[in-house]
Design a protein around this motif. Sequence first.
Motif, PDB file in Angstrom:
ATOM      1  N   TYR A  36     -19.557 -41.533 -55.667  1.00 27.57           N
ATOM      2  CA  TYR A  36     -18.544 -41.617 -56.723  1.00 27.57           C
ATOM      3  C   TYR A  36     -17.493 -40.524 -56.599  1.00 27.57           C
ATOM      4  CZ  TYR A  36     -20.656 -45.436 -59.169  1.00 27.57           C
ATOM      5  OH  TYR A  36     -21.100 -46.686 -59.475  1.00 27.57           O
ATOM      6  N   GLY A  37     -17.927 -39.347 -56.135  1.00 31.61           N
ATOM      7  CA  GLY A  37     -16.993 -38.243 -55.961  1.00 31.61           C
ATOM      8  C   GLY A  37     -15.899 -38.582 -54.957  1.00 31.61           C
ATOM      9  N   MET A  38     -16.327 -39.196 -53.841  1.00 27.09           N
ATOM     10  CA  MET A  38     -15.354 -39.591 -52.804  1.00 27.09           C
ATOM     11  C   MET A  38     -14.348 -40.585 -53.378  1.00 27.09           C
ATOM     12  SD  MET A  38     -16.215 -38.471 -49.606  1.00 27.09           S
ATOM     13  CE  MET A  38     -16.956 -39.297 -48.235  1.00 27.09           C
ATOM     14  N   VAL A  39     -14.868 -41.580 -54.089  1.00 30.71           N
ATOM     15  CA  VAL A  39     -13.981 -42.606 -54.652  1.00 30.71           C
ATOM     16  C   VAL A  39     -13.000 -41.969 -55.640  1.00 30.71           C
ATOM     17  CG1 VAL A  39     -13.876 -44.702 -56.039  1.00 30.71           C
ATOM     18  CG2 VAL A  39     -15.727 -44.379 -54.410  1.00 30.71           C
ATOM     19  N   GLU A  66      -5.135 -29.514 -58.859  1.00 28.21           N
ATOM     20  CA  GLU A  66      -5.549 -30.217 -60.086  1.00 28.21           C
ATOM     21  C   GLU A  66      -6.881 -30.930 -59.904  1.00 28.21           C
ATOM     22  OE1 GLU A  66      -0.952 -30.793 -61.632  1.00 28.21           O
ATOM     23  OE2 GLU A  66      -1.975 -32.443 -60.612  1.00 28.21           O
ATOM     24  N   VAL A  67      -7.108 -31.464 -58.706  1.00 24.96           N
ATOM     25  CA  VAL A  67      -8.399 -32.093 -58.404  1.00 24.96           C
ATOM     26  C   VAL A  67      -9.512 -31.049 -58.509  1.00 24.96           C
ATOM     27  CG1 VAL A  67      -9.786 -33.045 -56.508  1.00 24.96           C
ATOM     28  CG2 VAL A  67      -7.530 -33.994 -57.000  1.00 24.96           C
ATOM     29  N   LEU A  68      -9.256 -29.888 -57.895  1.00 24.06           N
ATOM     30  CA  LEU A  68     -10.241 -28.805 -57.910  1.00 24.06           C
ATOM     31  C   LEU A  68     -10.516 -28.336 -59.344  1.00 24.06           C
ATOM     32  CD1 LEU A  68     -11.764 -27.050 -55.797  1.00 24.06           C
ATOM     33  CD2 LEU A  68      -9.974 -25.354 -56.103  1.00 24.06           C
ATOM     34  N   LEU A  69      -9.445 -28.164 -60.124  1.00 20.04           N
ATOM     35  CA  LEU A  69      -9.591 -27.694 -61.500  1.00 20.04           C
ATOM     36  C   LEU A  69     -10.330 -28.717 -62.357  1.00 20.04           C
ATOM     37  CD1 LEU A  69      -6.102 -26.070 -62.202  1.00 20.04           C
ATOM     38  CD2 LEU A  69      -8.310 -24.900 -62.059  1.00 20.04           C
ATOM     39  N   PHE A 108     -15.987 -31.587 -64.963  1.00 19.87           N
ATOM     40  CA  PHE A 108     -17.273 -31.991 -64.391  1.00 19.87           C
ATOM     41  C   PHE A 108     -17.929 -33.104 -65.207  1.00 19.87           C
ATOM     42  CE2 PHE A 108     -21.939 -31.120 -63.618  1.00 19.87           C
ATOM     43  CZ  PHE A 108     -21.947 -31.709 -62.382  1.00 19.87           C
ATOM     44  N   ALA A 109     -17.241 -34.231 -65.334  1.00 17.79           N
ATOM     45  CA  ALA A 109     -17.801 -35.395 -66.021  1.00 17.79           C
ATOM     46  C   ALA A 109     -17.187 -36.627 -65.380  1.00 17.79           C
ATOM     47  CB  ALA A 109     -17.486 -35.345 -67.505  1.00 17.79           C
ATOM     48  N   THR A 139     -17.126 -33.404 -52.699  1.00 15.77           N
ATOM     49  CA  THR A 139     -16.823 -34.794 -52.350  1.00 15.77           C
ATOM     50  C   THR A 139     -15.522 -35.263 -52.992  1.00 15.77           C
ATOM     51  OG1 THR A 139     -18.333 -35.543 -54.084  1.00 15.77           O
ATOM     52  CG2 THR A 139     -19.167 -35.532 -51.830  1.00 15.77           C
ATOM     53  N   THR A 140     -15.181 -34.764 -54.203  1.00 12.68           N
ATOM     54  CA  THR A 140     -13.901 -35.170 -54.786  1.00 12.68           C
ATOM     55  C   THR A 140     -12.750 -34.602 -53.946  1.00 12.68           C
ATOM     56  OG1 THR A 140     -14.084 -33.348 -56.375  1.00 12.68           O
ATOM     57  CG2 THR A 140     -14.651 -35.526 -57.171  1.00 12.68           C
ATOM     58  N   LEU A 141     -12.928 -33.362 -53.471  1.00 13.67           N
ATOM     59  CA  LEU A 141     -11.900 -32.759 -52.606  1.00 13.67           C
ATOM     60  C   LEU A 141     -11.789 -33.518 -51.285  1.00 13.67           C
ATOM     61  CD1 LEU A 141     -12.128 -28.880 -52.874  1.00 13.67           C
ATOM     62  CD2 LEU A 141     -10.145 -30.337 -53.309  1.00 13.67           C
ATOM     63  N   LEU A 142     -12.962 -33.859 -50.728  1.00  8.99           N
ATOM     64  CA  LEU A 142     -12.990 -34.587 -49.463  1.00  8.99           C
ATOM     65  C   LEU A 142     -12.296 -35.944 -49.606  1.00  8.99           C
ATOM     66  CD1 LEU A 142     -14.206 -34.082 -46.640  1.00  8.99           C
ATOM     67  CD2 LEU A 142     -16.138 -35.508 -47.326  1.00  8.99           C
ATOM     68  N   GLY A 143     -12.611 -36.635 -50.699  1.00 11.01           N
ATOM     69  CA  GLY A 143     -11.978 -37.926 -50.962  1.00 11.01           C
ATOM     70  C   GLY A 143     -10.473 -37.778 -51.081  1.00 11.01           C
ATOM     71  N   PHE A 144     -10.039 -36.697 -51.751  1.00 16.20           N
ATOM     72  CA  PHE A 144      -8.610 -36.440 -51.919  1.00 16.20           C
ATOM     73  C   PHE A 144      -7.948 -36.229 -50.560  1.00 16.20           C
ATOM     74  CE2 PHE A 144      -4.991 -33.613 -52.411  1.00 16.20           C
ATOM     75  CZ  PHE A 144      -4.283 -34.215 -53.427  1.00 16.20           C
ATOM     76  N   MET A 145      -8.616 -35.464 -49.683  1.00 15.62           N
ATOM     77  CA  MET A 145      -8.015 -35.119 -48.398  1.00 15.62           C
ATOM     78  C   MET A 145      -8.008 -36.303 -47.437  1.00 15.62           C
ATOM     79  SD  MET A 145      -9.074 -31.173 -47.766  1.00 15.62           S
ATOM     80  CE  MET A 145     -10.798 -31.275 -48.118  1.00 15.62           C
TER      81      MET A 145
END
Lengths: 244, 102
Positions: free
Chosen positions: A36-39, A53-56, A62-63, A159-165
Amino acid sequence: MAWAMQTTLSNGTRFADQFFAGARACIPVVLSVAAYGMVWGVLARGAGLSQLEVLLMSGLVFAGSAQFVALDLWTATPATLPIGPLILAALVINLRYLLLTATLRPLFRPDQTGRGALMMGIVSDETWAMTMLEMQQGRGTIAFLLGGGVLAYVCWLLTTLLGFMLGSAIADPATYGLDFAFTATFLVLLLGMWKGKADLLPWAVAALSATIASHLVPGNWYVLIGGLAGSLAGAIADSVRHVD
Amino acid sequence: MWTSPQALAAILGMALVSFAVKALGLLLANRLPRHGFAAAWLRHVPGAVLASLVAPALATGNPAELIAALATGLVYWRSRSLLLAMALGVLTVYLARLALAG
Protein backbone atom coordinates in the motif's frame (compact mmCIF):
# COMPACT_ATOMS: atom_id res chain seq x y z
CA MET A 1 23.46 -2.33 43.95
CA ALA A 2 24.48 -5.47 42.15
CA TRP A 3 20.96 -6.88 42.26
CA ALA A 4 19.52 -3.54 41.12
CA MET A 5 21.79 -3.59 38.08
CA GLN A 6 20.82 -7.19 37.51
CA THR A 7 17.10 -6.27 37.45
CA THR A 8 17.63 -3.31 35.13
CA LEU A 9 19.70 -5.48 32.85
CA SER A 10 17.15 -8.29 32.73
CA ASN A 11 14.32 -5.77 32.23
CA GLY A 12 16.27 -4.28 29.36
CA THR A 13 16.89 -7.67 27.79
CA ARG A 14 13.25 -8.58 28.21
CA PHE A 15 12.21 -5.34 26.52
CA ALA A 16 14.60 -5.96 23.61
CA ASP A 17 13.42 -9.59 23.29
CA GLN A 18 9.79 -8.51 23.16
CA PHE A 19 10.56 -5.59 20.84
CA PHE A 20 12.21 -7.86 18.29
CA ALA A 21 9.55 -10.55 18.78
CA GLY A 22 6.95 -7.91 17.88
CA ALA A 23 8.91 -6.80 14.83
CA ARG A 24 9.42 -10.40 13.69
CA ALA A 25 5.75 -11.33 14.19
CA CYS A 26 4.68 -8.30 12.16
CA ILE A 27 6.81 -9.09 9.08
CA PRO A 28 3.90 -10.75 7.18
CA VAL A 29 1.46 -7.91 7.89
CA VAL A 30 4.10 -5.30 7.09
CA LEU A 31 4.33 -6.77 3.57
CA SER A 32 0.75 -5.60 3.09
CA VAL A 33 1.73 -2.17 4.49
CA ALA A 34 4.61 -2.06 1.97
CA ALA A 35 2.35 -2.83 -0.99
CA TYR A 36 0.00 0.00 0.00
CA GLY A 37 2.89 2.34 0.72
CA MET A 38 4.23 1.95 -2.82
CA VAL A 39 0.80 2.61 -4.32
CA TRP A 40 0.29 5.67 -2.13
CA GLY A 41 3.68 7.05 -3.17
CA VAL A 42 2.84 6.67 -6.86
CA LEU A 43 -0.55 8.35 -6.41
CA ALA A 44 0.94 11.12 -4.25
CA ARG A 45 3.23 12.08 -7.07
CA GLY A 46 0.27 12.20 -9.42
CA ALA A 47 -1.70 14.34 -6.96
CA GLY A 48 1.09 16.94 -6.94
CA LEU A 49 2.78 16.40 -3.58
CA SER A 50 6.50 17.21 -3.38
CA GLN A 51 9.01 14.70 -2.06
CA LEU A 52 9.29 16.65 1.18
CA GLU A 53 5.51 16.65 1.57
CA VAL A 54 5.41 12.89 1.05
CA LEU A 55 8.05 12.47 3.75
CA LEU A 56 6.24 14.84 6.13
CA MET A 57 2.81 13.30 5.62
CA SER A 58 3.96 9.69 5.95
CA GLY A 59 6.18 10.54 8.90
CA LEU A 60 3.76 12.76 10.83
CA VAL A 61 0.27 11.57 9.87
CA PHE A 62 1.18 7.85 9.49
CA ALA A 63 -2.36 6.68 8.69
CA GLY A 64 -2.80 4.86 5.39
CA SER A 65 -6.51 5.28 4.79
CA ALA A 66 -6.48 8.98 5.80
CA GLN A 67 -3.53 9.60 3.49
CA PHE A 68 -5.32 7.94 0.55
CA VAL A 69 -8.38 10.16 1.03
CA ALA A 70 -6.15 13.23 1.36
CA LEU A 71 -4.89 12.61 -2.17
CA ASP A 72 -8.43 13.01 -3.54
CA LEU A 73 -8.63 16.47 -1.94
CA TRP A 74 -5.05 17.61 -2.59
CA THR A 75 -4.30 20.34 -5.14
CA ALA A 76 -0.90 21.10 -6.63
CA THR A 77 -1.40 24.86 -6.22
CA PRO A 78 -1.10 25.90 -2.54
CA ALA A 79 -3.66 28.71 -2.84
CA THR A 80 -6.50 26.27 -3.55
CA LEU A 81 -5.47 23.62 -1.02
CA PRO A 82 -8.57 22.76 1.11
CA ILE A 83 -6.82 22.79 4.50
CA GLY A 84 -10.00 22.48 6.62
CA PRO A 85 -11.55 19.61 4.64
CA LEU A 86 -8.20 17.76 4.64
CA ILE A 87 -7.97 17.92 8.44
CA LEU A 88 -11.65 17.04 8.90
CA ALA A 89 -11.35 14.05 6.57
CA ALA A 90 -8.31 12.77 8.51
CA LEU A 91 -10.29 13.09 11.76
CA VAL A 92 -13.36 11.28 10.45
CA ILE A 93 -11.42 8.46 8.79
CA ASN A 94 -9.30 7.88 11.88
CA LEU A 95 -12.25 7.76 14.31
CA ARG A 96 -12.07 3.96 14.23
CA TYR A 97 -8.79 4.24 16.15
CA LEU A 98 -10.88 5.18 19.22
CA LEU A 99 -11.95 1.53 19.28
CA LEU A 100 -8.55 0.10 18.38
CA THR A 101 -6.42 1.87 20.97
CA ALA A 102 -9.13 1.39 23.65
CA THR A 103 -8.56 -2.36 23.42
CA LEU A 104 -4.85 -1.89 24.19
CA ARG A 105 -5.75 -0.90 27.77
CA PRO A 106 -4.67 -4.23 29.33
CA LEU A 107 -1.05 -3.54 28.27
CA PHE A 108 -0.81 -0.55 30.62
CA ARG A 109 -1.18 -0.13 34.37
CA PRO A 110 -3.75 2.61 35.16
CA ASP A 111 -0.94 5.00 36.13
CA GLN A 112 0.92 4.29 32.88
CA THR A 113 -1.81 5.35 30.47
CA GLY A 114 -0.59 8.96 30.20
CA ARG A 115 2.74 7.75 28.88
CA GLY A 116 0.96 5.04 26.92
CA ALA A 117 -1.18 7.63 25.14
CA LEU A 118 2.00 9.17 23.71
CA MET A 119 2.93 5.79 22.21
CA MET A 120 -0.41 5.43 20.42
CA GLY A 121 0.79 7.49 17.45
CA ILE A 122 2.74 4.46 16.21
CA VAL A 123 -0.32 2.17 16.20
CA SER A 124 -1.63 1.06 12.81
CA ASP A 125 -4.41 -1.40 11.91
CA GLU A 126 -1.95 -4.17 11.08
CA THR A 127 0.30 -4.01 14.13
CA TRP A 128 -2.71 -3.44 16.41
CA ALA A 129 -4.29 -6.64 15.10
CA MET A 130 -1.04 -8.59 15.55
CA THR A 131 -0.72 -7.35 19.15
CA MET A 132 -4.37 -8.27 19.83
CA LEU A 133 -3.69 -11.82 18.67
CA GLU A 134 -0.63 -11.96 20.96
CA MET A 135 -2.65 -10.60 23.91
CA GLN A 136 -5.39 -13.14 23.34
CA GLN A 137 -2.84 -15.93 23.67
CA GLY A 138 -1.91 -14.59 27.09
CA ARG A 139 1.18 -12.76 25.90
CA GLY A 140 1.49 -9.27 24.43
CA THR A 141 3.55 -6.43 25.89
CA ILE A 142 4.15 -2.74 25.26
CA ALA A 143 7.53 -3.68 23.75
CA PHE A 144 5.86 -6.11 21.34
CA LEU A 145 3.49 -3.36 20.18
CA LEU A 146 6.36 -0.91 19.75
CA GLY A 147 8.53 -3.42 17.87
CA GLY A 148 5.81 -4.05 15.30
CA GLY A 149 4.91 -0.36 15.25
CA VAL A 150 8.45 0.86 14.54
CA LEU A 151 8.90 -1.74 11.77
CA ALA A 152 5.60 -0.71 10.13
CA TYR A 153 6.49 2.99 10.50
CA VAL A 154 9.92 2.66 8.89
CA CYS A 155 8.47 0.46 6.16
CA TRP A 156 5.63 2.95 5.44
CA LEU A 157 8.10 5.84 5.25
CA LEU A 158 10.48 4.01 2.92
CA THR A 159 7.89 2.47 0.60
CA THR A 160 5.87 5.69 0.16
CA LEU A 161 9.12 7.47 -0.77
CA LEU A 162 10.11 4.63 -3.07
CA GLY A 163 6.71 4.72 -4.76
CA PHE A 164 7.05 8.48 -5.19
CA MET A 165 10.50 8.15 -6.77
CA LEU A 166 9.70 5.21 -9.06
CA GLY A 167 6.35 6.67 -10.04
CA SER A 168 4.28 4.82 -12.58
CA ALA A 169 7.12 2.34 -13.19
CA ILE A 170 5.32 0.35 -10.47
CA ALA A 171 2.45 -1.83 -11.63
CA ASP A 172 -0.98 -1.69 -10.03
CA PRO A 173 -0.91 -4.24 -7.16
CA ALA A 174 -4.28 -5.61 -8.28
CA THR A 175 -2.48 -7.00 -11.37
CA TYR A 176 -0.71 -9.51 -9.12
CA GLY A 177 -3.52 -10.02 -6.64
CA LEU A 178 -1.54 -8.01 -4.05
CA ASP A 179 -4.64 -5.95 -3.20
CA PHE A 180 -5.96 -9.16 -1.60
CA ALA A 181 -3.07 -9.17 0.91
CA PHE A 182 -5.02 -6.73 3.11
CA THR A 183 -8.17 -8.89 3.20
CA ALA A 184 -6.15 -12.10 3.64
CA THR A 185 -4.18 -10.62 6.54
CA PHE A 186 -7.20 -9.50 8.50
CA LEU A 187 -9.11 -12.69 7.72
CA VAL A 188 -6.29 -14.80 9.15
CA LEU A 189 -5.97 -12.55 12.21
CA LEU A 190 -9.73 -12.86 12.75
CA LEU A 191 -9.56 -16.68 12.52
CA GLY A 192 -6.66 -16.65 14.98
CA MET A 193 -8.87 -14.87 17.52
CA TRP A 194 -11.57 -17.53 17.55
CA LYS A 195 -12.13 -18.65 21.14
CA GLY A 196 -15.43 -20.48 20.90
CA LYS A 197 -19.10 -20.30 20.03
CA ALA A 198 -19.53 -17.09 22.07
CA ASP A 199 -17.66 -15.27 19.26
CA LEU A 200 -20.15 -16.30 16.60
CA LEU A 201 -22.89 -13.77 17.43
CA PRO A 202 -20.70 -10.64 17.77
CA TRP A 203 -18.74 -11.53 14.61
CA ALA A 204 -21.88 -12.20 12.58
CA VAL A 205 -23.52 -8.96 13.78
CA ALA A 206 -20.31 -7.04 13.00
CA ALA A 207 -19.91 -8.60 9.53
CA LEU A 208 -23.55 -8.00 8.61
CA SER A 209 -23.80 -4.43 9.85
CA ALA A 210 -20.42 -3.50 8.35
CA THR A 211 -21.45 -4.91 4.97
CA ILE A 212 -24.78 -3.07 5.02
CA ALA A 213 -23.10 0.15 6.22
CA SER A 214 -20.47 -0.08 3.47
CA HIS A 215 -23.29 0.06 0.90
CA LEU A 216 -25.23 2.88 2.56
CA VAL A 217 -22.58 5.18 4.05
CA PRO A 218 -19.65 6.58 2.05
CA GLY A 219 -16.08 6.36 3.38
CA ASN A 220 -14.93 3.84 5.97
CA TRP A 221 -17.63 4.42 8.62
CA TYR A 222 -18.48 0.74 8.20
CA VAL A 223 -15.50 -0.25 10.38
CA LEU A 224 -16.74 1.87 13.28
CA ILE A 225 -20.41 0.89 12.76
CA GLY A 226 -19.70 -2.85 12.46
CA GLY A 227 -17.18 -2.76 15.31
CA LEU A 228 -19.62 -1.04 17.68
CA ALA A 229 -22.65 -3.15 16.70
CA GLY A 230 -20.76 -6.45 16.97
CA SER A 231 -19.04 -5.70 20.27
CA LEU A 232 -22.27 -4.43 21.85
CA ALA A 233 -24.08 -7.57 20.68
CA GLY A 234 -21.34 -9.67 22.29
CA ALA A 235 -21.48 -7.76 25.56
CA ILE A 236 -25.30 -7.98 25.71
CA ALA A 237 -25.15 -11.72 25.01
CA ASP A 238 -22.55 -12.09 27.80
CA SER A 239 -24.72 -10.25 30.32
CA VAL A 240 -27.76 -12.33 29.37
CA ARG A 241 -25.71 -15.48 29.99
CA HIS A 242 -24.23 -13.94 33.17
CA VAL A 243 -20.60 -14.40 32.21
CA ASP A 244 -18.07 -11.79 33.24
CA MET B 1 9.33 23.31 -4.99
CA TRP B 2 9.82 21.98 -1.45
CA THR B 3 6.55 22.79 0.20
CA SER B 4 4.18 25.65 1.00
CA PRO B 5 2.80 27.11 4.25
CA GLN B 6 -0.65 25.85 3.24
CA ALA B 7 0.55 22.29 2.68
CA LEU B 8 2.50 22.40 5.93
CA ALA B 9 -0.60 23.59 7.83
CA ALA B 10 -2.72 20.82 6.30
CA ILE B 11 -0.17 18.10 7.09
CA LEU B 12 0.39 19.30 10.66
CA GLY B 13 -3.38 19.55 11.22
CA MET B 14 -3.91 16.03 9.86
CA ALA B 15 -1.08 14.72 12.05
CA LEU B 16 -2.53 16.39 15.15
CA VAL B 17 -6.07 15.01 14.77
CA SER B 18 -4.78 11.53 13.85
CA PHE B 19 -2.61 11.40 16.96
CA ALA B 20 -5.36 12.89 19.17
CA VAL B 21 -7.88 10.22 18.15
CA LYS B 22 -5.38 7.39 18.76
CA ALA B 23 -4.37 8.76 22.17
CA LEU B 24 -7.97 9.49 23.18
CA GLY B 25 -9.06 5.87 22.64
CA LEU B 26 -6.64 4.62 25.29
CA LEU B 27 -7.32 7.52 27.68
CA LEU B 28 -11.11 7.02 27.47
CA ALA B 29 -10.76 3.25 27.92
CA ASN B 30 -8.75 3.87 31.09
CA ARG B 31 -11.80 5.58 32.61
CA LEU B 32 -14.11 2.66 31.82
CA PRO B 33 -14.93 0.15 34.57
CA ARG B 34 -12.70 -2.92 34.56
CA HIS B 35 -15.56 -5.32 35.28
CA GLY B 36 -19.08 -5.93 34.08
CA PHE B 37 -20.65 -4.70 30.87
CA ALA B 38 -17.98 -2.18 29.82
CA ALA B 39 -15.20 -4.76 30.23
CA ALA B 40 -17.19 -7.37 28.30
CA TRP B 41 -17.83 -4.83 25.54
CA LEU B 42 -14.12 -3.96 25.27
CA ARG B 43 -13.26 -7.67 25.10
CA HIS B 44 -15.51 -8.11 22.06
CA VAL B 45 -14.18 -5.06 20.16
CA PRO B 46 -11.13 -6.65 18.46
CA GLY B 47 -13.05 -9.52 16.83
CA ALA B 48 -15.90 -7.21 15.81
CA VAL B 49 -13.50 -4.67 14.24
CA LEU B 50 -11.62 -7.38 12.32
CA ALA B 51 -14.89 -8.93 11.09
CA SER B 52 -15.98 -5.45 9.95
CA LEU B 53 -12.70 -4.92 8.07
CA VAL B 54 -12.99 -8.23 6.23
CA ALA B 55 -16.71 -8.81 5.55
CA PRO B 56 -17.47 -5.93 3.12
CA ALA B 57 -14.44 -6.84 0.97
CA LEU B 58 -15.71 -10.43 0.65
CA ALA B 59 -19.38 -9.53 0.25
CA THR B 60 -18.84 -7.70 -3.04
CA GLY B 61 -19.99 -10.93 -4.71
CA ASN B 62 -16.75 -11.43 -6.63
CA PRO B 63 -16.15 -15.22 -6.80
CA ALA B 64 -12.34 -14.88 -7.14
CA GLU B 65 -12.12 -13.20 -3.72
CA LEU B 66 -14.44 -15.76 -2.12
CA ILE B 67 -12.41 -18.69 -3.45
CA ALA B 68 -9.18 -17.01 -2.28
CA ALA B 69 -10.67 -16.29 1.15
CA LEU B 70 -11.62 -19.96 1.49
CA ALA B 71 -8.09 -21.02 0.47
CA THR B 72 -6.53 -18.52 2.90
CA GLY B 73 -8.67 -19.80 5.78
CA LEU B 74 -7.96 -23.43 4.94
CA VAL B 75 -4.20 -22.93 4.70
CA TYR B 76 -4.13 -21.03 7.99
CA TRP B 77 -6.23 -23.71 9.69
CA ARG B 78 -3.82 -26.46 8.54
CA SER B 79 -0.52 -24.59 8.90
CA ARG B 80 -1.16 -21.87 11.54
CA SER B 81 1.21 -19.73 9.47
CA LEU B 82 0.10 -16.19 8.69
CA LEU B 83 2.76 -15.67 6.03
CA LEU B 84 1.97 -18.92 4.20
CA ALA B 85 -1.79 -18.30 4.33
CA MET B 86 -1.34 -14.76 3.01
CA ALA B 87 1.02 -15.82 0.21
CA LEU B 88 -1.27 -18.62 -0.98
CA GLY B 89 -4.31 -16.35 -0.66
CA VAL B 90 -2.69 -13.77 -2.94
CA LEU B 91 -1.61 -16.48 -5.39
CA THR B 92 -5.13 -17.96 -5.41
CA VAL B 93 -6.80 -14.62 -6.09
CA TYR B 94 -4.31 -14.00 -8.91
CA LEU B 95 -5.00 -17.40 -10.53
CA ALA B 96 -8.76 -17.25 -9.90
CA ARG B 97 -8.99 -13.83 -11.57
CA LEU B 98 -7.03 -15.14 -14.58
CA ALA B 99 -9.23 -18.23 -14.80
CA LEU B 100 -12.49 -16.34 -14.37
CA ALA B 101 -11.50 -13.61 -16.83
CA GLY B 102 -10.46 -16.12 -19.48
